[in-house]
Write a protein that holds these residues in place. Structure first.
Motif, mmCIF file in Angstrom:
data_model
loop_
_atom_site.group_PDB
_atom_site.id
_atom_site.type_symbol
_atom_site.label_atom_id
_atom_site.label_comp_id
_atom_site.label_asym_id
_atom_site.label_seq_id
_atom_site.Cartn_x
_atom_site.Cartn_y
_atom_site.Cartn_z
ATOM 1 N N GLN A 338 32.353 21.714 -27.422
ATOM 2 C CA GLN A 338 32.229 20.450 -26.697
ATOM 3 C C GLN A 338 33.570 19.735 -26.643
ATOM 4 O OE1 GLN A 338 28.911 18.202 -28.200
ATOM 5 N NE2 GLN A 338 28.774 16.903 -26.392
ATOM 6 N N THR A 339 34.329 19.810 -27.730
ATOM 7 C CA THR A 339 35.670 19.228 -27.753
ATOM 8 C C THR A 339 36.552 19.879 -26.694
ATOM 9 O OG1 THR A 339 35.485 18.731 -30.118
ATOM 10 C CG2 THR A 339 37.707 18.844 -29.194
ATOM 11 N N VAL A 340 36.514 21.215 -26.632
ATOM 12 C CA VAL A 340 37.298 21.940 -25.640
ATOM 13 C C VAL A 340 36.830 21.615 -24.231
ATOM 14 C CG1 VAL A 340 37.861 24.253 -24.770
ATOM 15 C CG2 VAL A 340 37.876 23.809 -27.232
ATOM 16 N N ALA A 341 35.515 21.542 -24.049
ATOM 17 C CA ALA A 341 34.952 21.293 -22.721
ATOM 18 C C ALA A 341 35.406 19.966 -22.132
ATOM 19 C CB ALA A 341 33.419 21.328 -22.793
ATOM 20 N N TRP A 451 27.381 12.767 -16.752
ATOM 21 C CA TRP A 451 27.263 13.887 -17.689
ATOM 22 C C TRP A 451 26.060 14.752 -17.337
ATOM 23 C CZ3 TRP A 451 23.865 15.675 -21.491
ATOM 24 C CH2 TRP A 451 24.411 16.513 -22.461
ATOM 25 N N GLU A 452 24.942 14.106 -17.059
ATOM 26 C CA GLU A 452 23.744 14.872 -16.717
ATOM 27 C C GLU A 452 23.880 15.573 -15.372
ATOM 28 O OE1 GLU A 452 20.443 12.255 -19.238
ATOM 29 O OE2 GLU A 452 20.555 12.050 -17.051
ATOM 30 N N GLU A 453 24.637 15.001 -14.464
ATOM 31 C CA GLU A 453 24.861 15.618 -13.160
ATOM 32 C C GLU A 453 25.983 16.657 -13.192
ATOM 33 O OE1 GLU A 453 23.267 15.544 -10.295
ATOM 34 O OE2 GLU A 453 21.705 14.272 -11.169
ATOM 35 N N LYS A 454 26.576 16.875 -14.373
ATOM 36 C CA LYS A 454 27.644 17.873 -14.554
ATOM 37 C C LYS A 454 28.870 17.553 -13.708
ATOM 38 C CE LYS A 454 23.745 20.015 -15.814
ATOM 39 N NZ LYS A 454 22.817 19.243 -16.630
ATOM 40 N N ILE A 455 29.165 16.270 -13.530
ATOM 41 C CA ILE A 455 30.308 15.829 -12.732
ATOM 42 C C ILE A 455 31.386 15.307 -13.676
ATOM 43 C CG2 ILE A 455 31.119 14.223 -10.965
ATOM 44 C CD1 ILE A 455 28.302 14.226 -9.803
ATOM 45 N N PRO A 456 32.559 15.918 -13.712
ATOM 46 C CA PRO A 456 33.619 15.443 -14.618
ATOM 47 C C PRO A 456 34.126 14.063 -14.220
ATOM 48 C CG PRO A 456 34.443 17.192 -13.185
ATOM 49 C CD PRO A 456 32.972 17.103 -12.940
ATOM 50 N N GLY A 652 31.544 21.885 -19.034
ATOM 51 C CA GLY A 652 32.938 21.476 -19.032
ATOM 52 C C GLY A 652 33.694 22.331 -18.035
ATOM 53 N N PHE A 653 34.416 21.696 -17.150
ATOM 54 C CA PHE A 653 35.124 22.414 -16.086
ATOM 55 C C PHE A 653 36.592 22.025 -16.149
ATOM 56 C CE2 PHE A 653 36.610 23.085 -11.741
ATOM 57 C CZ PHE A 653 36.097 24.348 -11.463
#
Length: 722
Positions: A338-341, A451-456, A652-653
């Motif tokens: 998660q840290t890396v992500a 976060w839930e929508e996976k949008i950075p 994480g992208f």
């Protein structure tokens, strides 16, 4: 210069309350065998300087020599905030608060670095220390200050030195006493009459003096950390400096500690954070962990620097924190990924072996260890090592890739400082507790949606906005930004004029940065940008909702929903060219969309983001539709997951600086194993970084499809080539 590595390890201290010194070599060898690249330790000034100005570095040098023999680097923490016993009588009192004097008992002594005597002796010691070890091959970096804060209960130090420094700060800000009198509505005849306020806003304190004092305290603590860093740099210009903030001053709202994340980023070479979310932050909320890291990363990157998780729970808590919990091996590994992500560039667990003594910190005895108290490996340590080895093997990839966010969430220290004084519930250490945490829970709700929508996303503060840093984004989100300065407002106006999108909710720019209410709000001309102004504020029923109807440009389908209100019903009066896309139950305007220049805005007349956090409902879909209409989507789509589990899939992208490589970190925070269908764009090759195997892909037009299984509480780490 120091070789760039991914610092991954654990804190290890030998002697005193900790394991015996003779165990150091075998313990460090175990870390090295797991793959750890660093360990963190403390250097005690009281041990080094037992006679004023005379330094004995032999103990720490022997420790570093052992580390060098093992082949592991050391992150060395200095205890600048704790002077040696021999100087404490000379210094006298430490921090002097409104109601307390933090000077005794001596083990908890906190000196004030506005005291020139404290500075002089500390600077001499730090420079001598760093100069002595500047060429030691085991040294990786210096931690200038561990968890910098002044006090938890009082606001800051009111000693004569701090008061005089505050007067000079005011003189510089306002250009003399006349400027202070005008700003504070006072009639001071000399600066000797000027004192910092000691009555918070809810105790009939004056607004402008109080916020000036709070801003000074933020500046001052950052200056203290910078002073320590500079003293270390004087003796050792080559090794970087670092500091780690407390997570709850970032995620929640505890301004009494005096730490502004963005100002701290200026004081050191890299910025970190201590995270104990399970034991002190309310529980297992994975999106909160991500928000902490994204905030620290955003502040660090605004200064061209990197962010770490410098302290992370490695083992059991019994009574040291508010909750007793032991993270599982899966959780230990998941936190690493998660840290890396989120773009973190370092991770250090607290700690390797637990305390065993009772001199200073017996209340933390037998807690937090990745391994057992006798040093034997536990599955937690093995899990950390597993993640570490994959990270180290691909260090160049992870170190040179970062989130490429198109959205920024505005985070204002001024709003935090004022809200903590105006709103009683603001300082609670839990995401969901409290009823009137308008600022904190609005920030949490806005981030949770993305976060839930996976949008950075990134976070951005008003000075960065005023400096033009909005230009790198497509969308600005303003959760309960009820105070705003004019330079930032003008920058937001220009951002929209040039094609940017702004989404704001209740109270937008209601006040200036000193609490003066705008007759027409949003203030500083932002009413023209939003195409509406705030007309009245009413109290809705608990179950009241508003009706919204929008047709986004990209998707083309009409979105209709009843969305729950929270706390306020702000009646909006739209201007002629604006469009009402949401109404309250009485038919009055609730949401206004406006086009301004080449961009657009959406103004919502309730606490939309806090409502989503506490009530859920369709707000997430509403925001998603707005973002899609602005050309912002998740770079990776995840399908074939039940809706109840989908929200706890994190992505994480990261984009590599070469422009051709992407890192996709898939994290399953659910306990269930899941089969995923993944869609990415313009990708021709995907490699699983843990196994090194290339995965089978299906291509259709510009889309790439991938099927994979991910176990519960686990991660999959992918390298994608465009």
């Amino acid at each position: 210069m120091v070789e760039r590595i991914f610092p991954f390890g654990a804190t290890y201290i030998a002697g005193g309350d900790f394991p015996p010194k003779e165990d150091a070599k075998k313990d460090l060898e175990k870390m090295k065998k797991l793959g750890f690249t660093v360990f963190r330790t403390w250097v005690s000034r009281s041990s080094i300087e037992q006679k004023a100005g005379v330094y004995d570095f032999s103990e720490i040098e022997e420790f570093l020599n052992v580390a060098n023999d093992v082949g592991i680097k050391c992150v060395l923490t200095v205890d600048a905030g704790f002077p040696p016993d021999i100087t404490r009588e000379e210094i006298g009192e430490g921090i002097i608060g409104v109601n307390t004097k933090i000077g005794k008992p001596y083990p908890h002594f906190q000196p004030c670095f506005d005291n020139p005597h404290v500075r002089r002796g500390t600077a001499e010691y730090l420079t001598a220390l760093s100069s002595h070890f500047k060429n030691h091959p085991a040294l990786y970096c210096w931690i200038s200050w561990n968890e910098p804060h002044i006090t938890y209960s009082d606001i800051a130090c009111y000693c004569e030195y701090s008061v005089e420094k505050f007067r000079k700060w005011l003189n510089a800000k306002y250009g003399g006493l006349e400027g202070v009198n005008t700003a504070w509505n006072e009639r001071f005849k000399s600066f000797s009459e000027v004192y910092p306020p000691n009555r918070p806003l809810r105790s009939w304190g004056k607004y402008k003096p109080w916020l000036d004092w709070r801003a000074f305290c933020d500046d001052n603590l950052a200056e203290w950390v910078g002073f320590v860093s500079n003293a270390l740099k004087k003796g050792d210009p080559n090794h970087p400096t670092h500091t780690n903030l407390l997570f709850h001053q970032i995620l929640y709202n505890q301004p009494a500690v005096g730490a502004d994340t963005w100002k701290m980023a200026k004081a050191v070479d890299s910025l970190g954070v201590s995270i104990y979310l399970w034991t002190q932050g309310g529980g297992d909320f994975p999106w909160c962990f991500s928000q902490i890291v994204d905030t620290v990363r955003s502040a660090a990157e605004s200064e061209g620097k990197e962010a770490w998780v410098t302290e992370l729970q490695g083992g059991p808590t019994i009574w040291a924190h508010s909750k007793s919990v032991t993270p599982s091996p899966k959780q230990i590994e998941l936190w690493a990924w998660q840290t890396v992500a989120r773009g973190g560039k370092g991770l250090i667990y607290w700690l390797w072996r637990p305390r065993i003594g009772n001199v200073h910190s017996g209340w933390e005895n037998n807690e937090f260890g990745l391994v057992s108290k006798d040093g034997e490996l536990r599955p937690r340590a093995e899990a950390a090592g597993k993640a570490c080895r994959t990270i180290t093997k691909n260090a160049d990839l992870f170190l040179n890739a970062r989130p490429n966010a198109k959205i920024a969430i505005l985070q204002s220290q001024t709003c935090k400082n004022a809200a903590a004084s105006e709103i009683p519930d603001e300082t609670i250490f839990h995401p969901y507790e409290g009823q009137r945490r308008y600022y904190t829970q609005s920030q949490l709700g806005a981030y949770k949606i993305l976060w839930e929508e996976k949008i950075p996303c990134d976070f951005i503060n008003p000075p960065s906005i005023a400096a033009g840093m909005l230009n790198r984004y497509k969308v600005l989100i303003m959760p309960f930004t009820y105070m705003l300065d004019e330079p930032s407002a003008n920058a937001i106006k220009n951002f929209v004029r040039k094609g940017g999108c702004v989404i704001a909710d209740f109270g937008c720019a209601m006040k200036d940065e000193y609490g003066a209410v705008h007759i027409t709000s949003p203030g500083f001309g932002l009413d023209e940008v939003f195409g509406a102004y705030s007309y009245d504020i009413e109290t809705p029923d608990d179950d009241e909702s508003l009706k919204v109807k929008i047709k986004p440009v990209i998707e083309g389908s009409i979105f209709e929903a009843n969305l729950p209100l929270y706390a306020f019903r702000e009646i909006l009066k739209p201007y002629d060219k604006a469009k009402v896309i949401g109404e309250f139950i009485n038919g009055e305007p609730a949401i206004v969309e406006n086009h301004f220049g080449g961009g657009k805005t959406v103004l919502v007349g309730t606490l939309m983001f806090q409502s989503y956090l506490l009530k859920g409902g369709g707000w997430r879909t509403f925001v998603k539709k707005l973002l899609h209409s602005c050309g912002v989507k998740s770079p990776v789509d995840v399908e074939n997951v039940p809706s109840t589990l989908w929200c706890n899939i994190e992505i994480g992208f990261l984009e590599h600086e070469d422009g051709k490589t992407e890192v996709v970190v898939l994290l399953n925070h659910n306990r269930e194993d899941l089969d995923l269908n993944i869609r990415m764009q313009n990708v021709y090759s995907v490699i699983d970084l843990e196994t090194g195997k290339e995965l089978s892909l299906e291509r259709k037009d510009e889309n790439t499809y991938l099927k994979m299984m991910i176990k519960g509480k686990s991660a999959r780490i992918l390298k994608a080539e465009k």
